[in-house]
Design an enzyme around this catalytic site. Structure first.
Site, short mmCIF file in Angstrom:
data_model
loop_
_atom_site.label_atom_id
_atom_site.label_comp_id
_atom_site.label_asym_id
_atom_site.label_seq_id
_atom_site.Cartn_x
_atom_site.Cartn_y
_atom_site.Cartn_z
CG ASP A 104 16.70 -57.87 3.07
OD1 ASP A 104 15.67 -57.52 3.66
OD2 ASP A 104 17.84 -57.73 3.56
CB ILE A 105 11.01 -56.53 2.58
CG1 ILE A 105 9.87 -55.68 2.04
CG2 ILE A 105 11.18 -56.36 4.09
CD1 ILE A 105 8.50 -56.13 2.51
CB VAL A 146 10.12 -59.51 7.99
CG1 VAL A 146 8.74 -59.34 8.56
CG2 VAL A 146 10.39 -58.50 6.90
CG ASP A 147 9.00 -56.52 14.09
OD1 ASP A 147 9.27 -55.35 13.77
OD2 ASP A 147 8.36 -56.83 15.11
CB SER A 159 0.59 -64.68 9.49
OG SER A 159 0.00 -63.70 10.31
CE1 TYR A 217 3.47 -63.87 16.16
CE2 TYR A 217 2.08 -62.45 14.87
CZ TYR A 217 2.84 -62.67 15.99
OH TYR A 217 2.99 -61.67 16.94
N1 AR6 Z 1 12.53 -59.60 3.75
C1 AR6 Z 1 11.40 -60.21 3.33
N2 AR6 Z 1 10.81 -61.23 3.99
C2 AR6 Z 1 11.40 -61.64 5.13
C3 AR6 Z 1 12.59 -61.06 5.64
C4 AR6 Z 1 13.15 -59.99 4.90
N3 AR6 Z 1 14.26 -59.36 5.30
N4 AR6 Z 1 12.91 -61.70 6.80
C5 AR6 Z 1 11.99 -62.66 6.99
N5 AR6 Z 1 11.09 -62.63 5.98
P1 AR6 Z 1 8.01 -63.46 10.32
P2 AR6 Z 1 5.20 -63.46 11.21
C6 AR6 Z 1 9.90 -63.50 5.77
O1 AR6 Z 1 8.33 -64.55 11.26
O2 AR6 Z 1 5.07 -64.89 10.88
C7 AR6 Z 1 8.33 -61.22 14.70
O3 AR6 Z 1 9.12 -61.58 15.79
C8 AR6 Z 1 9.90 -64.85 6.44
O4 AR6 Z 1 10.67 -65.79 5.69
O5 AR6 Z 1 8.96 -62.32 10.20
O6 AR6 Z 1 4.11 -62.50 10.80
C9 AR6 Z 1 7.26 -60.19 15.05
O7 AR6 Z 1 7.71 -59.28 16.03
C10 AR6 Z 1 8.41 -65.18 6.41
O8 AR6 Z 1 8.04 -65.75 5.15
O9 AR6 Z 1 6.56 -62.79 10.66
C11 AR6 Z 1 6.14 -61.04 15.54
O10 AR6 Z 1 6.30 -61.38 16.90
C12 AR6 Z 1 7.73 -63.80 6.51
O11 AR6 Z 1 8.77 -62.84 6.32
C13 AR6 Z 1 6.24 -62.27 14.69
O12 AR6 Z 1 7.60 -62.37 14.27
C14 AR6 Z 1 7.08 -63.53 7.85
O13 AR6 Z 1 7.81 -64.14 8.90
C15 AR6 Z 1 5.40 -62.16 13.45
O14 AR6 Z 1 5.39 -63.39 12.78
#
Ligand code: AR6
Length: 174
Positions: free
Chosen positions: A11-12, A34-35, A118, A122
């Site tokens: 978990d980042i 992750v955001d 992404s 995304y």
């Molecule tokens: N630690 C590490 N990686 C994570 C964590 C965590 N705690 N949580 C999720 N991931 P995403 P995107 C991974 O959807 O595709 C948001 O709503 C997850 O499994 O977070 O760039 C923003 O506000 C995946 O592999 O980001 C934007 O609207 C990776 O992080 C949109 O999502 C990215 O998934 C951005 O979409």
């Protein structure tokens, strides 16, 4: 000295590094994935700081403090939304990694952790995104003289597998 690239499943928000990267959206005002996790762990001060940044373009990056996170800073970047591959997605995704490393270089960071930008909401195909992440980081490391470790943080098993496969493919040329 060239930095080491380390792939890990974690978990980042738990990492004690100079900067973690947030996969944000153009508003920089929070979201899911992750955001959402980063904003929850950092506390409301992070949203206040993000409100002052006036958003961020796709492929670019902006920095804030980490507030309640173990990481000192958060570098917010906006990945491209996958729409088939003909809309500059690859260049924009590579630009995310480059822009974050540029900020890390300016601040003299020793450690930085990237999520799989992404690869969630995304919809970027994970194998392609993993290759772009590793190649873009490798191409830009020479500008980051202070950087010692780059963490590629995978939350989900398929992303971890894709990173390991892509890393093994290009290890010979790094
Ligand atoms: N630690 C590490 N990686 C994570 C964590 C965590 N705690 N949580 C999720 N991931 P995403 P995107 C991974 O959807 O595709 C948001 O709503 C997850 O499994 O977070 O760039 C923003 O506000 C995946 O592999 O980001 C934007 O609207 C990776 O992080 C949109 O999502 C990215 O998934 C951005 O979409």
């Amino acid at each position: 000295m060239t930095a080491t690239i380390t792939i890990l499943q974690d978990d980042i928000t738990q990492l004690k590094v100079d900067a973690i990267v947030n996969a944000a959206n153009v508003s920089l005002l929070g979201g899911g994935g992750v955001d959402g996790a980063i904003h929850s762990a950092a506390g409301p001060e992070l949203l206040d700081a993000c409100k002052k940044l006036n958003g961020c373009r796709v492929g670019q990056a902006k920095i804030t403090p980490g507030f309640r996170l173990p990481a000192r800073f958060v570098i917010h970047t906006v990945g491209p939304i996958w729409s088939g591959g003909a809309s500059d997605e690859a260049q924009l995704l590579a630009s995310c990694y480059r822009s974050c490393l540029d900020i890390a270089a300016v601040h003299g960071f020793k450690s930085i952790a990237f999520p799989a930008i992404s690869c969630g909401v995304y919809g970027y195909p994970v194998d392609q995104a993993a290759a772009i992440a590793i190649n873009s980081i490798a191409d830009n490391l020479q500008n980051c003289v202070d950087l010692e470790t780059v963490y590629l943080v995978c939350f989900a098993e398929p992303v971890l597998k894709a990173y390991h496969e892509q890393f093994n493919c290009i290890k010979g040329v790094l």
